[in-house]
Design a protein around this motif. Structure first.
Motif, PDB file in Angstrom:
ATOM      1  N   UNK A 311      -3.017   1.566   1.725  1.00  0.00           N
ATOM      2  CA  UNK A 311      -2.348   0.775   0.748  1.00  0.00           C
ATOM      3  C   UNK A 311      -0.974   0.938   0.479  1.00  0.00           C
ATOM      4  N   UNK A 312      -0.166  -0.255   0.739  1.00  0.00           N
ATOM      5  CA  UNK A 312       1.307   0.026   0.447  1.00  0.00           C
ATOM      6  C   UNK A 312       1.526   0.113  -0.911  1.00  0.00           C
ATOM      7  N   UNK A 313       2.849   0.688  -1.168  1.00  0.00           N
ATOM      8  CA  UNK A 313       3.137   0.911  -2.714  1.00  0.00           C
ATOM      9  C   UNK A 313       3.370  -0.165  -3.440  1.00  0.00           C
ATOM     10  N   UNK A 314       3.522  -1.435  -2.938  1.00  0.00           N
ATOM     11  CA  UNK A 314       3.801  -2.465  -3.539  1.00  0.00           C
ATOM     12  C   UNK A 314       2.975  -3.641  -2.579  1.00  0.00           C
ATOM     13  N   UNK A 315       2.625  -4.977  -3.414  1.00  0.00           N
ATOM     14  CA  UNK A 315       2.628  -6.188  -2.590  1.00  0.00           C
ATOM     15  C   UNK A 315       1.136  -6.479  -2.773  1.00  0.00           C
ATOM     16  N   UNK A 316       0.168  -5.602  -2.987  1.00  0.00           N
ATOM     17  CA  UNK A 316      -1.346  -6.111  -3.004  1.00  0.00           C
ATOM     18  C   UNK A 316      -1.535  -6.524  -4.391  1.00  0.00           C
ATOM     19  N   UNK A 317      -2.867  -7.360  -4.284  1.00  0.00           N
ATOM     20  CA  UNK A 317      -3.204  -7.662  -5.816  1.00  0.00           C
ATOM     21  C   UNK A 317      -4.105  -6.423  -6.161  1.00  0.00           C
ATOM     22  N   UNK A 318      -3.821  -6.018  -7.559  1.00  0.00           N
ATOM     23  CA  UNK A 318      -4.676  -4.836  -8.002  1.00  0.00           C
ATOM     24  C   UNK A 318      -6.256  -4.725  -7.847  1.00  0.00           C
TER      25      UNK A 318
END
Length: 602
Positions: A311-318
């Motif tokens: 999982x990237x540290x930002x960018x994905x839906x929760x």
């Protein structure tokens, strides 16, 4: 070859292989004055007799003043002279060469570069290197004294000791709750409360280490994941960190399983090729009935590994992060204890959604089980939680009371035995550190910092032991460091208000009232082009500075003129002013000082 015996060259020079010390490189066109700011007389000893008009009876080395750089021999032309200074004295007078070498025996056979050209082996016995033993480096003096510390890390808050004095009751209670994890059951969630420095995190980490080591001993899949919510303070970051941790562990498990299965595949193949046996017979003692079934399992594991995406540290839906974490933690059977340190910071920043999701996961998991251990300095933070979260999260609560002076003394003595060398402390050091910390809410972390800082100050002053004076110096230093940190992190408007108070005190004003601070504050804002707050808001900022202990403000009655706040600084003026002026946002606020003096003069 004897010294002074040379073989003339066709051009009238000297063969460079003859090893005479007077032979210099013939390729240089620079006069001798360009090659050395202070030529040595011996450098020219072999060339003096080749100079027109020179006179050498061989009785002494020629003086440097006799050398004429304008003479043909001194021109240094390699084409005409064959050497730097023409024909050597050794050809015209062998005794001169003898004298030139005997005058400085340590340089005999050495050219200007300090190399012996008469032999391929270099002899450094006579060479004096420029090494002064008295020339001490920057750290030599600091390292010259005997160290006081044996292991300084023992005194740091991050260290987890093997024994925690005066916390046995809390540790045993945690252990009785978490022991169910070793039976494959889901432990109750735990909330741990207590002020800073009461041993909450150290005790929880100690129990966690014992839990993991016992699970390995009995081959029970149980693990603890620690998250500091002061750093990882959002739901996305918490779930992403947990998901990536379990994905990494799962990939390691898959790699081990693939290695075992590939070995079984190789054994079955070898049995068929070498012994002519049925490959299935080689798998008789395994969970596979055929090679095809084994291959299918290998393909399945490889597909699982390929599907595991970090999982990237930002960018994905929760919701995608949550599902990835869910699949990762449920990949194989295990009991997981998630330790959320400073859990109140997570609730303040992103609400209780994270706790709600984590506390409800067990109803959806098939293979694994999750338990939450929350640690907080705020005894009232659960008041802001959703009632459903509060009921599921706070199943067990453990309170850590502050330490008293005697308990702190035991803790410090226990750590000091490992941290310091024998007899490095005087008898009054540990009681004094304990007394200072006990009067400030029983903070063991503060006591350890005080003892460590006292040791560092003693070591810097190259004292042999830590004494009472070092503890008092450490107390002042820590207090100043705390003030500096508090002032450095103030908002800009609070810094301007504080600077106004400093200017008034530096100009001899005592019992400063709110109106005087506001007048200076307005002019400072104009000086650096900052927004001007209302006087009521400035009064609120003064109250906040009072609460932080930076100023001491009291409300006084002026009779018919109403009431006002009078204040004075509670922190060192010079150090506080230096911290404020180091803030680039305040610009040229220092230039506003002269006008304050003019205001009082008028």
């Amino acid at each position: 070859m004897d010294e002074g015996d040379h073989t003339p060259r066709a051009d009238g020079g000297i063969d460079p292989d003859d090893g005479d010390e007077s032979d210099h490189s013939g390729d240089s066109d620079d006069p001798p004055s360009n090659r050395s700011s202070t030529p040595d007389p011996d450098d020219f000893a072999a060339s003096g007799s080749g100079t027109a008009g020179s006179e050498d009876d061989g009785s002494e080395s020629p003086d440097i003043d006799d050398f004429d750089p304008d003479s043909p021999a001194g021109s240094g032309s390699g084409a005409d002279a064959g050497s730097d200074f023409g024909v050597s004295d050794a050809e015209s007078d062998p005794d001169a060469a003898s004298l030139s070498t005997d005058a400085r025996p340590e340089t005999a056979g050495l050219d200007n570069g300090g190399r012996d050209r008469s032999s391929p082996d270099v002899d450094f016995d006579g060479v004096v290197l420029d090494d002064d033993d008295d020339n001490q480096g920057l750290f030599d003096d600091l390292l010259s004294g005997e160290p006081i510390f044996e292991n300084k890390e023992v005194l740091r808050p991050s260290y987890t000791p093997h024994e925690l004095p005066h916390r046995n009751d809390q540790i045993n209670r945690m252990a009785t709750i978490l022991v169910s994890a070793l039976r494959g059951e889901t432990p109750s969630n735990i909330l741990i409360y207590g002020k800073t420095g009461t041993g909450k995190t150290a005790s929880a980490k100690f129990v966690s280490q014992e839990l993991e080591s016992t699970s390995q001993k009995y081959d029970v899949p149980c693990e603890v994941e620690y998250i500091n919510c002061e750093v990882t303070d959002t739901q996305y970051r918490v779930l992403a960190q947990l998901a990536n941790t379990f994905i990494e562990e799962n990939q390691a498990v898959i790699a081990d399983r693939l290695e075992r299965l590939e070995g079984l595949r190789a054994d079955a193949t070898d049995a068929a090729e070498t012994a002519g046996r049925d490959p299935a017979a080689a798998l008789a003692d395994t969970e596979f009935d055929s090679v095809d079934e084994l291959d299918d399992r290998i393909d399945e594991l490889e597909a699982d590994a390929d599907e595991m995406e970090e999982v990237p540290m930002t960018g994905w839906p929760t919701d995608r992060v949550y599902s990835t974490f869910f699949e990762a933690v449920d990949y194989h059977e295990r009991v997981v204890v998630i330790m959320l340190d400073e859990i109140d910071k997570l609730v303040e920043k992103s609400g209780d959604d994270t706790l709600y999701n984590l506390s409800r996961m067990n109803s959806e998991l098939d293979r694994s089980r999750i338990s939450i251990m929350g640690i907080s300095n705020d005894l009232k933070f659960t008041d802001f939680l959703d009632p459903r979260v509060k009921s599921s999260l706070g199943e067990e609560e453990i309170v850590f009371p502050p330490y008293d002076a005697n308990q702190l003394r035991d803790i410090l003595q226990h750590r000091a035995d490992t941290a310091f060398k024998p007899d490095a402390l005087t008898d009054d050091v540990i009681p004094l550190c304990a007394a200072f910390a006990a009067q400030e809410h029983g903070d063991a972390r503060r006591a350890l910092d005080l003892l460590r800082t006292a040791g560092e100050l003693a070591e810097r002053s190259q004292a042999e032991i830590v004494a009472e004076k070092h503890v008092r110096q450490a107390q002042d230093k820590i207090e100043l460091d705390r003030v500096v940190e508090v002032v450095r992190t103030l908002p800009t408007q609070s810094k301007i208000v504080l600077f106004a108070v400093i200017l008034l005190e530096k100009n001899g004003v005592h019992n400063i009232n709110t109106g005087e601070v506001f007048n200076i504050y307005k002019r400072l804002c104009e000086e650096i082009d900052a927004d001007v707050l209302t006087q009521r808001r400035v009064t609120d900022l003064i109250s906040e500075l009072d609460m932080l202990g930076i100023v001491n403000a009291v409300v006084v009655s002026k009779g018919r003129y109403g009431r006002t706040k009078e204040m004075g600084l509670s922190v060192p003026v010079e150090e506080t002013e230096a911290v404020l002026l180091s803030d680039s946002r305040l610009g040229d606020i220092e230039n506003a000082q002269p006008f304050v003096q003019a205001r009082f003069d008028n």
